[in-house]
Design a protein around this motif. Structure first.
Motif, PDB file in Angstrom:
ATOM      1  N   LEU A   1       0.830  -1.205   0.000  1.00 11.56           N
ATOM      2  CA  LEU A   1       0.000   0.000   0.000  1.00 11.56           C
ATOM      3  C   LEU A   1       0.862   1.251   0.000  1.00 11.56           C
ATOM      4  N   GLU A   2       1.937   1.209   0.780  1.00  9.44           N
ATOM      5  CA  GLU A   2       2.804   2.384   0.865  1.00  9.44           C
ATOM      6  C   GLU A   2       3.450   2.676  -0.485  1.00  9.44           C
TER       7      GLU A   2
ATOM      8  N   ARG B   1      -5.559   4.027   1.420  1.00  6.97           N
ATOM      9  CA  ARG B   1      -4.585   3.312   2.251  1.00  6.97           C
ATOM     10  C   ARG B   1      -5.141   3.084   3.659  1.00  6.97           C
TER      11      ARG B   1
END
Lengths: 203, 203
Positions: free
Chosen positions: A89-90, A178
DNA sequence: AGATTAATATGATAATCATCATGCAGATGG
DNA sequence: CCATCTGCATGATGATTATCATATTAATCT
């Protein structure tokens, strides 16, 4: 001029590599044969020594682009302590990814257009999506269905974040996806947390 | 031939309406001025009596398309007992929606291309996304952030479902997104459950 | 009704596009 | 070292594009 077979292979690969980048930036119909050949340092005439048609090159460029995507994603997660949902996700939802489509996810860059292309292109997309569902899902601790949903979310968020004018709004789309995805899959909390740096960067 | 002002207005609206549908099907660069005018029963020459440029028409068509989207979505959810997350997911993630892009969500149809267009187009997209976050979110019992994430997921899933060759795989993308999103927001279960029919259909 | 206005049609222009025919220059094979 | 092959350049072709100038014809106004 006369060229060796090694030169031809090198030229071919350069054309495909350049096309992969430019197609992600400008779309599959965004630039012509002449422009791509020119950027490869060649003229448009030699194009058909390498490809049967423009569609043929599109297919080769997409195949190359998807391979690049997989390698870059793998490396980027490696830099964050190995594959995990958090790392994914990052990396995927970073502003850096949003702002450099040429180096980013091909799915997000050209999916809308691919939806209108022929079965050759669609098979390439299907393979790429299946790679996510089958190869990446277990690395992130997700089921196939969960992986498909996560992929839909991050790709959708990335695409939408690129369509808005206001950068704060764009950031909210990425951050929201996120944050919400993390909340959805909060069973197994990990310890390590890398600092949020840029995505898909140099090897 | 000579035409009244009422005729002109009618022609203008027909052009915009046709463009809104065709752009969703073929993309914002997918068909030319002449093709649109021809479908409106006119010739290409009269185009510039209606629009300052092709980009001008694209902007007007997008504005019209987004308004259509909102009305159709509202009506479709109304047919399922009013707005709710379940109704929204059922409508948006239906195979019928996937298979009729011309009548479906404009965001999902042309977002990738819009990412490369100018600020005029981006402002229209931003407005549309904000409408989801501000107007629709409370109707579905979601926060703005949750709504942005849900929108990313459903739009992403719809786009991806249109890029794969195998229809079973395509169905799995839609179903997976619906199932997983329901699981994520399973606080408030509703009672009524409409039969899964087609989406965005006639008024 | 006659004059004016304006909406659309006809046709042209210049740019861009994919594709291909031809020729050259140098690499390859003997 | 000569003959052949071929990767690429030059240039052409025909299709398609957005845009615009002019002509036409009916609606509108006086």
């Amino acid at each position: 001029m006369g060229y060796s077979q090694a030169q031809k292979k090198e030229n071919h690969e350069r054309i495909v590599s350049i096309a992969a980048t430019r197609f992600r930036e400008a779309g599959l119909d965004g630039l012509g044969v002449a422009a791509i050949m020119k950027e490869a340092g060649l003229t448009h005439g030699g194009f058909y020594a390498h490809f049967g048609s423009r569609d043929d090159m599109v297919a080769q460029a997409l195949e190359f682009a998807f391979q690049e995507d997989e390698e870059r994603l793998s490396r980027a997660m490696g830099r964050r302590g190995g594959p995990s949902l958090d790392a994914f996700l990052e990396v995927y939802l970073s502003p850096a990814h949003r702002d450099t489509p040429g180096q980013g996810c091909t799915l997000a860059a050209v999916a809308c257009e691919a939806a209108r292309k022929d079965e050759t292109v669609k098979r390439l997309f299907q393979n790429r999506i299946e790679t996510y569902a089958i190869k990446l899902a277990p690395q992130l601790g997700l089921t196939e269905e969960q992986m498909l949903m996560v992929l839909s979310t991050v790709a959708g968020a990335l695409v939408l974040s690129r369509t808005v004018e206001d950068s704060a709004m764009s950031d909210r789309i990425l951050e929201g996806a996120r944050h919400q995805l993390r909340a959805c899959f909060a069973e197994q909390k990990k310890g390590g947390k890398a600092p949020p740096s840029s995505m898909y960067s140099v090897a």
